[in-house]
Design an enzyme around this catalytic site. Structure first.
Site, PDB file in Angstrom:
ATOM      1  N   GLY A 248       0.799  -1.174   0.114  1.00 35.00           N
ATOM      2  CA  GLY A 248       0.220   0.050  -0.083  1.00 35.00           C
ATOM      3  C   GLY A 248       0.840   1.060   0.066  1.00 35.00           C
TER       4      GLY A 248
ATOM      5  N   GLY B  50       0.411  -0.977   6.441  1.00 32.44           N
ATOM      6  CA  GLY B  50      -0.570  -0.076   6.604  1.00 32.44           C
ATOM      7  C   GLY B  50      -1.972  -0.619   7.208  1.00 32.44           C
ATOM      8  N   ALA B  51      -3.112   0.077   7.114  1.00 33.40           N
ATOM      9  CA  ALA B  51      -4.292  -0.765   7.410  1.00 33.40           C
ATOM     10  C   ALA B  51      -5.276   0.400   6.747  1.00 33.40           C
ATOM     11  CB  ALA B  51      -4.542  -0.790   8.866  1.00 33.40           C
TER      12      ALA B  51
ATOM     13  N   LYS C 213      -8.056  -4.879   6.742  1.00 36.48           N
ATOM     14  CA  LYS C 213      -6.832  -4.603   5.691  1.00 36.48           C
ATOM     15  C   LYS C 213      -7.480  -5.035   4.539  1.00 36.48           C
ATOM     16  CE  LYS C 213      -2.642  -5.352   6.394  1.00 36.48           C
ATOM     17  NZ  LYS C 213      -2.516  -4.144   5.663  1.00 36.48           N
TER      18      LYS C 213
ATOM     19  N   GLY D 252      -7.838  -3.401   1.355  1.00 37.51           N
ATOM     20  CA  GLY D 252      -8.223  -2.292   0.235  1.00 37.51           C
ATOM     21  C   GLY D 252      -7.270  -2.441  -0.927  1.00 37.51           C
TER      22      GLY D 252
ATOM     23  N   GLU E 135      -0.559 -10.717   3.583  1.00 42.41           N
ATOM     24  CA  GLU E 135      -0.592  -9.846   4.545  1.00 42.41           C
ATOM     25  C   GLU E 135      -0.905 -10.252   5.810  1.00 42.41           C
ATOM     26  OE1 GLU E 135      -1.364  -5.562   2.637  1.00 42.41           O
ATOM     27  OE2 GLU E 135      -3.049  -6.543   3.827  1.00 42.41           O
TER      28      GLU E 135
ATOM     29  N   LYS F  47      -7.556   6.839   9.476  1.00 36.48           N
ATOM     30  CA  LYS F  47      -7.900   5.238   9.341  1.00 36.48           C
ATOM     31  C   LYS F  47      -8.469   4.830  10.726  1.00 36.48           C
ATOM     32  CE  LYS F  47      -5.722   4.878   5.568  1.00 36.48           C
ATOM     33  NZ  LYS F  47      -4.543   3.914   5.327  1.00 36.48           N
TER      34      LYS F  47
END
Ligand code: 5RP
Length: 222
Positions: free
Chosen positions: A33, A85-86, A97, A99, A106, A124
């Site tokens: 991401g 990321g998230a 997670k 997206g 992951e 977020k």
């Protein structure tokens, strides 16, 4: 301050957190991401002396420069630090997670890591996962419609992510309008539907540390 600058600040903070603990035999897990990409840039610039990296997607792997050895998870004993990321996080460090569609790899990497550091910006944060961001589910193609019917019974609105294939050759269904009261339970319930490969709730293996860039500050949730 733009969202990209906040994402970069969060990546810098995570890098500074792990750097003193890096050793020559360390393995770093790399998520997927735009926030993780800032972390990859720092890693590439630093040319750390480590064993190497394990990546959660073909895209992230393509961004790692040739100063690092890239391993598959099967080739390493464990991942020392997994940085990713998230799409959403809550105060209990549970996440949504996927997206970017890389949720299965992951989750495997996060689960194999000693320390999972999640890098986000304040946009977020949520009190109720799934209320605003649709929950991604990776599915086997032939089971797509059957799974969608099961997901509707759970109260969500499944929408097929048209034209997208995961690195594992599967498809993604995003569940909209799906506030998640008990993430730990729902994660297991969805994964019990035949044909589901993985879902984007990270509650069983949640983040150990959330590094969140707000307007002017960095918040670290341990
Ligand atoms: C990819 C992910 C990403 O971590 C998530 O989508 C956040 O992405 P970004 O850092 O671009 O906001 O789960 O599958």
């Amino acid at each position: 301050m733009s969202q990209d600058i906040r994402k970069e600040r969060s990546a810098i903070e995570a890098f500074d957190l792990i750097k003193p603990n890096i050793q020559r035999d360390s393995v770093i897990g790399i998520g997927t991401g735009s926030t993780t990409n800032f972390f990859i840039n720092l890693l590439n610039e630093a040319k750390l002396h480590i064993k190497g990296v394990v990546c959660s997607s073909i895209t992230s792997e393509s961004l790692i420069d040739n100063s690092y050895d890239i391993f598959s998870l099967n080739e390493v004993h464990a991942i020392d630090f997994y940085v990713d990321g998230a799409d959403e996080y809550n105060d209990r460090k549970e996440l949504i997670k996927g997206g970017g569609g890389a949720l299965t790899r992951e989750k495997i990497l996060a689960n194999s890591s000693n320390k999972f550091i999640c890098i986000v910006d304040e946009s977020k944060h949520t009190h109720l996962l799934g209320k605003n961001f649709p929950l991604p589910i990776e599915v086997i193609e032939i089971a797509r419609s059957a799974i969608s019917r099961e997901l509707m019974k759970l109260g969500g609105k499944p929408i097929f992510r048209n034209g997208f294939t995961t690195d594992n050759g599967n498809q993604i269904i995003d569940i909209h309008n799906f506030p998640i009261e008990i993430p730990y339970d729902l994660e297991a319930t969805i994964n019990n539907i035949p044909g589901v490969v993985e879902n984007g709730i990270f509650a069983k293996r949640k983040a150990d540390i959330i590094v969140c860039a707000t307007g002017d500050e960095i918040e670290i949730i341990n």
